[in-house]
Design a protein around this motif. Sequence first.
Motif, PDB file in Angstrom:
ATOM      1  N   MET A  58       0.826  -1.211   0.000  1.00  0.00           N
ATOM      2  CA  MET A  58       0.000   0.000   0.000  1.00  0.00           C
ATOM      3  C   MET A  58       0.857   1.257   0.000  1.00  0.00           C
ATOM      4  O   MET A  58       0.466   2.293  -0.562  1.00  0.00           O
ATOM      5  N   LEU A  59       2.030   1.178   0.644  1.00  0.00           N
ATOM      6  CA  LEU A  59       2.885   2.357   0.752  1.00  0.00           C
ATOM      7  C   LEU A  59       3.376   2.855  -0.603  1.00  0.00           C
ATOM      8  O   LEU A  59       3.840   3.992  -0.718  1.00  0.00           O
ATOM      9  N   ALA A 118      11.293  -3.170   0.831  1.00  0.00           N
ATOM     10  CA  ALA A 118      12.592  -2.840   0.246  1.00  0.00           C
ATOM     11  C   ALA A 118      12.427  -2.051  -1.046  1.00  0.00           C
ATOM     12  O   ALA A 118      13.206  -1.135  -1.332  1.00  0.00           O
ATOM     13  N   ASN A 119      11.407  -2.378  -1.825  1.00  0.00           N
ATOM     14  CA  ASN A 119      11.166  -1.643  -3.069  1.00  0.00           C
ATOM     15  C   ASN A 119      10.731  -0.208  -2.792  1.00  0.00           C
ATOM     16  O   ASN A 119      11.184   0.729  -3.471  1.00  0.00           O
ATOM     17  N   VAL A 120       9.870  -0.024  -1.794  1.00  0.00           N
ATOM     18  CA  VAL A 120       9.421   1.333  -1.457  1.00  0.00           C
ATOM     19  C   VAL A 120      10.590   2.164  -0.938  1.00  0.00           C
ATOM     20  O   VAL A 120      10.759   3.324  -1.310  1.00  0.00           O
ATOM     21  N   SER A 121      11.432   1.570  -0.095  1.00  0.00           N
ATOM     22  CA  SER A 121      12.555   2.312   0.472  1.00  0.00           C
ATOM     23  C   SER A 121      13.623   2.603  -0.579  1.00  0.00           C
ATOM     24  O   SER A 121      14.356   3.586  -0.476  1.00  0.00           O
ATOM     25  N   SER A 122      13.718   1.771  -1.601  1.00  0.00           N
ATOM     26  CA  SER A 122      14.678   2.026  -2.671  1.00  0.00           C
ATOM     27  C   SER A 122      14.213   3.191  -3.534  1.00  0.00           C
ATOM     28  O   SER A 122      14.955   4.152  -3.753  1.00  0.00           O
ATOM     29  N   GLY A 123      12.991   3.126  -4.011  1.00  0.00           N
ATOM     30  CA  GLY A 123      12.467   4.185  -4.872  1.00  0.00           C
ATOM     31  C   GLY A 123      12.269   5.491  -4.140  1.00  0.00           C
ATOM     32  O   GLY A 123      12.323   6.565  -4.737  1.00  0.00           O
ATOM     33  N   GLY A 159       4.457  11.306   2.998  1.00  0.00           N
ATOM     34  CA  GLY A 159       4.966  10.653   4.198  1.00  0.00           C
ATOM     35  C   GLY A 159       4.453   9.231   4.324  1.00  0.00           C
ATOM     36  O   GLY A 159       3.254   8.978   4.208  1.00  0.00           O
ATOM     37  N   ALA A 160       5.358   8.280   4.553  1.00  0.00           N
ATOM     38  CA  ALA A 160       5.010   6.863   4.692  1.00  0.00           C
ATOM     39  C   ALA A 160       5.493   6.370   6.047  1.00  0.00           C
ATOM     40  O   ALA A 160       6.695   6.412   6.328  1.00  0.00           O
TER      41      ALA A 160
END
Length: 319
Positions: free
Chosen positions: A82-83, A111-116, A121-122
Amino acid sequence: MAERSFAKEVETLRIGDGEIFHGEGILAVTKALLQSGVSYVGGYQGAPISHLMDVLADAEPLMQELGIHFEASASEASAAAMLAASVNYPLRGAVTWKSTVGTNVASDALANVSSGGVTGGALVIIGEDYGEGSSIMQERSHAFAMKSQMWLLDPRPNLASIVDMVELGFQLSEASNTPVMLELRIRTCHVYGSFTAKDNRAATFSLRDAMENPVRDTGRIVLPPANFAHEQEKVAKRWPAAIDFIKSRRMNEFLGAATGDVGIIVQGGLYNNLIRALEVEGLSDVFGKARLPIYVLNVTYPLITEEIVAFAPIRKRCF
C-alpha cells in the motif's frame, strides 16, 4: 473478528483543537494519524499492535468522513505494498504489523518502497516484541531499518511523545523522501495518559486526486539503471536531509541532571523502565526527575553523531 470493540472509545477521536484527550496509547496513535492528514491506513493483526487494527476498524466511519481509505490487509506484504501509493504522489499513509516476523513477510515490498523513495509521508508502525513479556524470539527491528535505510523512531512511552513522534515521523519521511518505522512495545500500546489534541484533518491531496491525475515517474521504478541511482540518493541526499531534520526538530531529548560523572543513553521506548530502575536505587523520583544526565534516543536510527559526542565527553562514563 476483532479481539475487542473500541466503538465507544473511538468517539473520543472526534475532539478538536485545544481539548484534552484521555485514553490508551493505541487510541493516541490513531488520533495522531487523523491529525496528520493521512489518505490511507492499513495493516495486519499481530501482538502487540492487534488492538491498533481493532481501533482502526472501529474508527472506519470517522475515517470515511475524512476521506481516508482503510484496509485490513491479507498479509504484511500486502500492507507494505500500500505504501507504494506514496511513491509518486504527496499522499500520507500508514501501515502496521508485528515486529520482525511481520517485517520479514513485508520485506520484498518494503525494500522496493525504500529504494524508490517516497513523496508523501510513509509510516510503518511496528509492534515491537522483544524483552520482558515477549511472545516471540528475541529479535529487533533495527536490522531491517538499517538494511533498507529506513529511519526508526522509538518514542518515550507517554501519550504526548507518541503523538509528537507520529506527526514528526510523517514530516521526517517527506523531508528525506524515506519511509519511517515507528516501534511501539506492548506497554507503550496500552499506557494511559493525556495530551492536548488538534483538529482532525482531511488530506490536502486525496486518493481521488491521484486517480484523476495519474503520474508515472520511471525513475522511481526499482529496476536498472534507476535502482543504482536510488542507492546514491540514499547516501547523498536522503541521509543528510534526515540528520538535519532530526537535529533541527530536536527529536531526541536530553533529560535528567544537567551535569554528572555518569550518563545514560537510552532508547525512548525503554525510558519508563529506566526511570523505575533509577527510582528503586534512589536516583530519580517517580516523575523522572533523575539525578544523572540521560540522553533519550526517540530516533534510534540514524544516530546523530554530534549529539552523542556532545553528551559523552563531559561524563566519565556513559552506558
